[in-house]
Write an enzyme that holds these catalytic residues in place. Structure first.
Site, PDB file in Angstrom:
ATOM      1  N   TYR A 138       0.791  -1.102   0.156  1.00  0.00           N
ATOM      2  CA  TYR A 138      -0.030   0.011  -0.080  1.00  0.00           C
ATOM      3  C   TYR A 138       0.967   1.277   0.059  1.00  0.00           C
ATOM      4  O   TYR A 138       1.365   1.670   0.873  1.00  0.00           O
ATOM      5  CB  TYR A 138      -0.762   0.099   1.195  1.00  0.00           C
ATOM      6  CG  TYR A 138      -1.893   1.040   1.425  1.00  0.00           C
ATOM      7  CD1 TYR A 138      -2.125   2.004   0.361  1.00  0.00           C
ATOM      8  CD2 TYR A 138      -2.466   1.455   2.761  1.00  0.00           C
ATOM      9  CE1 TYR A 138      -3.034   2.862   0.583  1.00  0.00           C
ATOM     10  CE2 TYR A 138      -3.315   2.304   2.744  1.00  0.00           C
ATOM     11  CZ  TYR A 138      -3.857   3.141   1.468  1.00  0.00           C
ATOM     12  OH  TYR A 138      -4.669   4.215   1.705  1.00  0.00           O
ATOM     13  N   LYS A 166      -1.681  -1.439  -3.876  1.00  0.00           N
ATOM     14  CA  LYS A 166      -2.717  -0.440  -3.720  1.00  0.00           C
ATOM     15  C   LYS A 166      -1.995   0.917  -4.063  1.00  0.00           C
ATOM     16  O   LYS A 166      -1.245   1.310  -3.057  1.00  0.00           O
ATOM     17  CB  LYS A 166      -3.416  -0.627  -2.362  1.00  0.00           C
ATOM     18  CG  LYS A 166      -4.643   0.511  -2.347  1.00  0.00           C
ATOM     19  CD  LYS A 166      -5.334   0.596  -1.163  1.00  0.00           C
ATOM     20  CE  LYS A 166      -6.216   1.583  -1.015  1.00  0.00           C
ATOM     21  NZ  LYS A 166      -6.971   1.895   0.268  1.00  0.00           N
TER      22      LYS A 166
END
Length: 287
Positions: A138, A166
């Site tokens: 992330y 992400k």
């Protein structure tokens, strides 16, 4: 297995429903999960930033993962947010999430302490080495204070247990370059960029607005996959007002909870300090 099979495609960064006293609302959680499964989400991210992870205890995170994994079993993947700025704590949370029934892990860049890129790489590798669950990185520098460098992402993409990222950095040129040079699956983590990320090769979405718009998000993904750019553009444009409304502030959880409460999907719009409920909810506009 592909990243889509490991994590899903239409992922939602779930809020954590809470009672007015700040405790977790399990009925609200069950209602939200049912709503998301019904409207087309195939991946549920639990205890991420939108889930107010900094305010959740380890026991609460485990409780959330267990409850969502039980309800979503066989219908959606459950991805547990585990990242902290301490590697040992993050590894412990990875083990707890695995034991609680998570299908995958969301690993944010260590925040606040601002390690070197070598430190980021070592941290992520240590966590990925310590679990059998697939890991989604992330990258969200506007929250962590530290961006993953392209060379770091490329190095981590070679780890056999790191399958996806992400991307909330919003650098589309960088994302396209890395999608072409690594096997890492990209998931758009910025709702106002869902269309361009998908159109340039992203695998799917991890969406905050998906708490309310999982169905249009599914339509957008399908339109891109079938090459129907006109429909994709129309769907994306139709979602701009709600995306703007929910993410206008620096943290999307209060606005998203207010909307969910107004629709009766969760019973209350309560958040934990230092976040605050929206003005309309404090005045009685939300439940």
């Amino acid at each position: 297995m592909t990243a889509a099979e490991l994590f899903g495609i239409n992922l939602v960064a779930m809020v954590t429903p809470m009672n007015p006293d700040g405790s977790i609302s399990l009925p609200g959680l069950a209602s939200l999960v049912d709503h998301l499964l019904t409207t087309g989400a195939d991946g549920l991210v639990v205890a991420g930033t939108t889930g107010e992870s900094p305010t959740l205890t380890d026991a609460e995170t485990t409780q959330l993962v267990k409850a969502v994994a039980t309800q979503a079993a066989g219908r959606a993947k459950v991805i547990a947010g585990i990242g902290t700025y301490d590697t040992a704590t993050t590894i412990r949370r990875a083990h707890e999430a695995e034991a609680a029934g998570a299908d995958g892990l969301l690993l944010v860049t260590p925040y606040y302490s601002k390690p070197t890129q070598a430190g980021v790489t070592a941290h992520c590798r240590a966590v990925a080495d310590a679990t059998t669950l697939p890991v989604m990185l992330y990258d969200v520098p506007h929250r962590t204070g530290l961006a993953m460098a392209p060379a770091t992402i490329t190095e981590l993409a070679a780890h056999p247990n790191i399958h996806a990222i992400k991307d909330a950095k919003g650098d589309l040129a960088e994302a396209m370059s890395l999608m072409s040079t690594t096997a890492l699956a990209y998931y758009c983590g910025t709702d106002d960029l869902n269309l361009p990320y998908l159109a340039t090769g992203a695998t799917g979405l991890v969406s905050v607005t998906g708490n309310l718009t999982a169905a249009p998000n599914a339509d957008l993904i399908q339109a891109i996959r079938t090459g129907d750019l006109d429909t994709a553009q129309a769907v994306h444009r139709s979602q701009i007002p709600i995306t703007t409304a929910l993410t206008a502030d620096s943290q999307g959880a209060p606005n998203t909870k207010a909307a969910l409460a107004e629709l009766g999907i969760i019973p209350h719009a309560s958040v934990r300090l230092p976040l605050m409920m929206t003005t309309s909810c404090r005045r009685g506009g939300g439940r």
